[in-house]
Design a protein around this motif. Structure first.
Motif, PDB file in Angstrom:
ATOM      1  N   ILE A   1       0.842  -1.191   0.000  1.00 41.37           N
ATOM      2  CA  ILE A   1       0.000   0.000   0.000  1.00 41.37           C
ATOM      3  C   ILE A   1       0.880   1.246   0.000  1.00 41.37           C
ATOM      4  N   TYR A   2       0.640   2.107  -0.977  1.00 37.57           N
ATOM      5  CA  TYR A   2       1.268   3.433  -1.043  1.00 37.57           C
ATOM      6  C   TYR A   2       0.215   4.402  -0.515  1.00 37.57           C
ATOM      7  N   PRO A   3       0.288   4.773   0.756  1.00 36.60           N
ATOM      8  CA  PRO A   3      -0.878   5.346   1.445  1.00 36.60           C
ATOM      9  C   PRO A   3      -1.445   6.626   0.847  1.00 36.60           C
ATOM     10  N   ARG A   4      -0.604   7.502   0.308  1.00 38.10           N
ATOM     11  CA  ARG A   4      -1.155   8.761  -0.189  1.00 38.10           C
ATOM     12  C   ARG A   4      -2.021   8.551  -1.430  1.00 38.10           C
ATOM     13  N   SER A   5      -1.939   7.368  -2.041  1.00 38.83           N
ATOM     14  CA  SER A   5      -2.712   7.100  -3.253  1.00 38.83           C
ATOM     15  C   SER A   5      -3.721   5.977  -3.090  1.00 38.83           C
ATOM     16  N   PHE A   6      -3.916   5.480  -1.865  1.00 39.83           N
ATOM     17  CA  PHE A   6      -4.804   4.322  -1.687  1.00 39.83           C
ATOM     18  C   PHE A   6      -6.264   4.751  -1.535  1.00 39.83           C
ATOM     19  N   ALA A   7      -6.577   5.517  -0.508  1.00 38.05           N
ATOM     20  CA  ALA A   7      -7.956   5.977  -0.309  1.00 38.05           C
ATOM     21  C   ALA A   7      -7.954   7.163   0.650  1.00 38.05           C
ATOM     22  N   ASP A   8      -8.716   8.188   0.298  1.00 41.84           N
ATOM     23  CA  ASP A   8      -8.809   9.416   1.099  1.00 41.84           C
ATOM     24  C   ASP A   8     -10.110   9.392   1.905  1.00 41.84           C
ATOM     25  N   SER A   9      -9.993   9.414   3.239  1.00 44.01           N
ATOM     26  CA  SER A   9     -11.185   9.327   4.083  1.00 44.01           C
ATOM     27  C   SER A   9     -11.740  10.681   4.496  1.00 44.01           C
ATOM     28  N   ASN A  10     -10.922  11.750   4.384  1.00 41.72           N
ATOM     29  CA  ASN A  10     -11.362  13.045   4.925  1.00 41.72           C
ATOM     30  C   ASN A  10     -11.485  14.155   3.892  1.00 41.72           C
ATOM     31  N   GLY A  11     -11.406  13.814   2.604  1.00 37.34           N
ATOM     32  CA  GLY A  11     -11.674  14.789   1.558  1.00 37.34           C
ATOM     33  C   GLY A  11     -10.628  15.856   1.376  1.00 37.34           C
ATOM     34  N   ASP A  12      -9.351  15.544   1.646  1.00 38.86           N
ATOM     35  CA  ASP A  12      -8.307  16.536   1.418  1.00 38.86           C
ATOM     36  C   ASP A  12      -7.464  16.220   0.179  1.00 38.86           C
TER      37      ASP A  12
ATOM     38  N   ASP B   1     -14.045   2.904  -8.066  1.00 32.05           N
ATOM     39  CA  ASP B   1     -15.311   2.784  -8.798  1.00 32.05           C
ATOM     40  C   ASP B   1     -15.316   3.801  -9.926  1.00 32.05           C
ATOM     41  N   ASP B   2     -16.467   3.963 -10.581  1.00 29.74           N
ATOM     42  CA  ASP B   2     -16.529   4.854 -11.748  1.00 29.74           C
ATOM     43  C   ASP B   2     -17.071   6.241 -11.398  1.00 29.74           C
ATOM     44  N   SER B   3     -17.136   6.571 -10.120  1.00 35.13           N
ATOM     45  CA  SER B   3     -17.579   7.904  -9.719  1.00 35.13           C
ATOM     46  C   SER B   3     -16.445   8.906  -9.915  1.00 35.13           C
ATOM     47  N   PRO B   4     -16.709  10.207  -9.788  1.00 35.32           N
ATOM     48  CA  PRO B   4     -15.635  11.191  -9.967  1.00 35.32           C
ATOM     49  C   PRO B   4     -14.412  10.869  -9.108  1.00 35.32           C
ATOM     50  N   ASN B   5     -13.226  11.034  -9.721  1.00 33.72           N
ATOM     51  CA  ASN B   5     -11.951  10.731  -9.073  1.00 33.72           C
ATOM     52  C   ASN B   5     -11.849   9.269  -8.634  1.00 33.72           C
ATOM     53  N   ALA B   6     -12.562   8.414  -9.319  1.00 30.31           N
ATOM     54  CA  ALA B   6     -12.477   6.963  -9.126  1.00 30.31           C
ATOM     55  C   ALA B   6     -12.830   6.521  -7.716  1.00 30.31           C
ATOM     56  N   GLY B   7     -13.599   7.353  -6.985  1.00 30.33           N
ATOM     57  CA  GLY B   7     -13.956   6.997  -5.616  1.00 30.33           C
ATOM     58  C   GLY B   7     -12.815   7.131  -4.640  1.00 30.33           C
ATOM     59  N   PHE B   8     -11.686   7.674  -5.100  1.00 28.51           N
ATOM     60  CA  PHE B   8     -10.515   7.841  -4.233  1.00 28.51           C
ATOM     61  C   PHE B   8     -10.720   8.997  -3.249  1.00 28.51           C
ATOM     62  N   THR B   9     -11.303  10.097  -3.720  1.00 25.71           N
ATOM     63  CA  THR B   9     -11.465  11.288  -2.896  1.00 25.71           C
ATOM     64  C   THR B   9     -12.651  12.103  -3.395  1.00 25.71           C
ATOM     65  N   THR B  10     -13.189  12.940  -2.518  1.00 26.01           N
ATOM     66  CA  THR B  10     -14.242  13.880  -2.918  1.00 26.01           C
ATOM     67  C   THR B  10     -13.657  15.236  -3.276  1.00 26.01           C
ATOM     68  N   ALA B  11     -12.340  15.396  -3.112  1.00 21.94           N
ATOM     69  CA  ALA B  11     -11.652  16.645  -3.422  1.00 21.94           C
ATOM     70  C   ALA B  11     -10.815  16.463  -4.685  1.00 21.94           C
ATOM     71  N   GLU B  12     -10.013  17.462  -5.009  1.00 26.09           N
ATOM     72  CA  GLU B  12      -9.062  17.312  -6.106  1.00 26.09           C
ATOM     73  C   GLU B  12      -7.910  16.443  -5.624  1.00 26.09           C
ATOM     74  N   PRO B  13      -7.619  15.326  -6.285  1.00 22.83           N
ATOM     75  CA  PRO B  13      -6.549  14.441  -5.812  1.00 22.83           C
ATOM     76  C   PRO B  13      -5.175  15.073  -5.983  1.00 22.83           C
ATOM     77  N   TRP B  14      -4.239  14.646  -5.145  1.00 20.96           N
ATOM     78  CA  TRP B  14      -2.889  15.227  -5.184  1.00 20.96           C
ATOM     79  C   TRP B  14      -2.201  14.977  -6.515  1.00 20.96           C
ATOM     80  N   ILE B  15      -2.597  13.909  -7.205  1.00 21.71           N
ATOM     81  CA  ILE B  15      -2.132  13.627  -8.561  1.00 21.71           C
ATOM     82  C   ILE B  15      -3.336  13.099  -9.329  1.00 21.71           C
ATOM     83  N   ALA B  16      -3.412  13.428 -10.602  1.00 12.51           N
ATOM     84  CA  ALA B  16      -4.610  13.108 -11.380  1.00 12.51           C
ATOM     85  C   ALA B  16      -4.845  11.601 -11.471  1.00 12.51           C
ATOM     86  N   VAL B  17      -6.120  11.231 -11.464  1.00 12.48           N
ATOM     87  CA  VAL B  17      -6.526   9.838 -11.629  1.00 12.48           C
ATOM     88  C   VAL B  17      -6.290   9.421 -13.083  1.00 12.48           C
TER      89      VAL B  17
END
Length: 588
Positions: A32-43, A456-472
């Motif tokens: 697991i590369y944590p900064r790219s696995f899953a964002d729980s707090n929308g940052d 999943d197929d939602s915006p930002n692949a379900g990784f985050t509700t914010a702008e991801p630190w690197i593009a999906v």
């Protein structure tokens, strides 16, 4: 905390986990590369709670160990591999309470946690280094590698560095510090000063820190560039290869004269006696190591490390200029490399098996075919070849989904310090045109493996509700976990079956391995044997049909154990025709 307290914690936290020596031979590790696995707090950044929320995914895959890339407190100059506090969690990832919950959640599922250990260097913001650079007389001055300027030169001027070594991340390996008028060594970025492992106080401090994590419930360590911790006395100049700006210091800092001593000391001081140490997993990342060195490092009787990460097969597409000078992969060269390691560690020692990690491009884009037509089947073929070999397989997050390299067209698309430094040196110092540099960065750059996991197929692949630190990666709408975990024909399900086979068939973990057809430019073939049982693995790693005479390999009959194209599976015989990227495993 007393030693007795630590012992109680160790016993309690690991209740129910296998403790027999060599348990990891039939285990599979998930990185697991944590900064790219899953964002729980929308940052926009992945975090520990995001991992906790997806433990069911990891459990469903069936793996035995999670390797967690650094979550320690860090300025993030090298995405956490520059550590400023080994005994705290960086706020971007969460808290110590979160890591405790993660450990408990994994252990409850029968899964161990291995932490990334980065002790060749620290951050320049670590209190140890801040003390070290404060004065030549500070007690921690000798905790790092300090040297004066070359005799007869002006300190701080080009050419005054103590030797001519280049940094692995471009530029010189020395940084001048005006406060004390000396240089410190940094084999990576200037914000990653190398620790001086010759100093016993440094080693004791590292051992203490590691014991602290073990007491917390951690089950072992993946040790970053651990073969760099012993340097040759005198730090002599390296050879300057044609076209290079700096000398090659690698022969003088990799596999140094005291490495075996330091590794054995870690094992003894941190993990205790043989019986207790058997519970843990130690993996040494050792660039440039030879088979002969690995035989020593992984010899169980020496108790240095259980296995190493070597990079020989990772360099088959590197030209004379290194990773950013790519060339086409020649399958026979790749097979001969893997065969050399399989043969070399067959009698004594152990292999780690991997196609990709946080430092390497996505496997299916590099070794397979990431087109819409062949992505899925080639991802399964690569998994089949790797997981049924002798050694412990590693799955890098998203590999079980067949995730691909991303789209990197402008330098603004990149985030990784290695790529950015190389681009700056190539364009500003060497005078190359950006158009001549960017394609190689897009192919080999580490950002490819660091894009967010596609849930999943939602915006930002379900990784985050914010702008991801690197593009999906743009293909997330079709390549994602939600579409695969319950699909019996998916890449995920194929990987899950490979994990199951390693757990249930002793031949996968313990059988001998014989490579076949080493000169064939399409087919990867090998057999496994244990007593009266045998496996034959044939995989066409090309986009064209391939033919194999199985009878010449001693196989005339057997049942199909696994395939990645279940319709019209070829029969064993003198003319086995494999479709593009088809992989079949027979058992007898």
């Amino acid at each position: 905390m007393t030693a007795a307290d630590e012992s109680v914690l160790i016993t309690t936290e690991r209740a129910g986990l296998p403790a027999e020596r060599g348990w990891w031979r039939k285990a599979v590790v998930y990185q697991i590369y944590p900064r790219s696995f899953a964002d729980s707090n929308g940052d926009g950044m992945g975090d520990i709670r995001g991992i906790i929320e997806h433990l069911d995914h990891i459990e469903k895959l069936g793996v035995d160990v999670v390797w967690l890339s650094p979550v320690y407190r860090s300025p993030q100059d090298d995405n956490g591999y520059d550590i400023s506090d080994y005994q705290d969690i960086d706020p971007m990832f969460g808290t110590l309470a979160d890591i405790d919950e993660l450990i408990a959640g994994l252990h409850a599922r029968g899964i161990r946690l291995v932490m990334d250990l980065v002790v060749n260097h620290t951050s320049d913001e670590h209190p140890w280094f801040e003390a070290s650079r404060s004065s030549k007389d500070d007690p921690k001055r000798d905790w790092y590698v300090w040297r004066p300027a070359r005799p007869g030169t002006v300190p701080g001027e080009p050419g005054a560095e103590p030797n001519n070594w280049g940094s692995i991340f471009s530029g010189p390996a020395w940084e001048y510090d005006e406060r004390t008028g000396e240089y410190y060594l940094h084999l990576f970025t200037r914000k990653q000063p190398d620790l001086n492992w010759e100093n016993p106080e440094v080693r004791r401090a590292v051992h203490d820190m590691m014991r602290w994590w073990v007491a917390r419930g951690v089950d072992g360590f993946r040790m970053d560039v651990i073969n760099f911790i012993s340097k040759v006395d005198g730090l002599p100049d390296g050879e300057v290869h044609e076209g290079a700006l700096y000398g090659n210091g690698f022969p003088f800092f990799a596999g140094g004269p005291r490495l075996d001593e330091f590794l054995a000391e870690i094992n003894r001081e941190v993990f205790g006696d043989d019986e207790e140490a058997a519970r843990f997993l130690t993996v040494g990342e050792m660039p440039g190591s030879t088979v002969e060195q690995a035989q020593v490092y992984t010899d169980p009787a020496r108790r240095e490390v259980d296995m190493i990460f070597q990079f020989e097969h990772m360099e088959v597409d590197e030209g004379p200029g290194g990773k950013f000078d790519p060339r086409p992969i020649h399958l026979p060269e790749l097979k001969r490399s893997l065969a050399r390691w399989q043969d070399g560690l067959a009698e004594n020692g152990w292999n780690s098996l991997y196609w990709s990690n946080h430092d390497r491009p996505r496997a299916v884009s590099r070794f397979g075919d990431d087109s819409d037509e062949h992505r899925e089947v080639s991802a399964k073929a690569l998994g089949t070849v790797l997981h049924l070999m002798r050694g412990t397989p590693y799955v890098y997050q998203g590999e079980e989904l067949g995730m691909t390299n991303t789209v990197l067209e402008r330098i603004e698309d990149f985030r990784d310090v290695e790529s950015l430094n190389y681009y700056r040196e190539a364009t500003e110092v060497r005078g190359l045109a950006p158009a001549d540099v960017l394609p190689a960065l897009a192919y080999a750059g580490r950002d490819n493996s660091r894009t967010p996991v596609q849930w999943d197929d939602s915006p930002n692949a379900g990784f985050t509700t914010a702008e991801p630190w690197i593009a999906v990666t743009p293909n997330y709408r079709t390549v994602n976990a939600a579409a695969q975990v319950d699909d019996p024909t998916s890449v995920f399900s194929h990987y899950r079956e490979l994990v199951r086979l390693r757990h249930e068939l002793p031949i996968v973990a313990d059988g001998t391995l014989t490579m076949h057809l080493l000169d064939d430019e399409q087919v990867f073939a090998y057999s496994r044997d244990l007593g009266d049982e045998g496996l034959l693995v044939l995989a066409n790693l090309s986009g064209r049909p391939a033919r194999v005479d199985a009878t010449a390999l001693g196989w005339t009959e057997g049942e199909v154990l696994l395939t990645n194209l279940p319709d019209a599976v070829p029969s064993l015989g003198a003319d086995v025709t494999l479709r593009p990227w088809e992989a079949v495993v027979w058992r007898r």
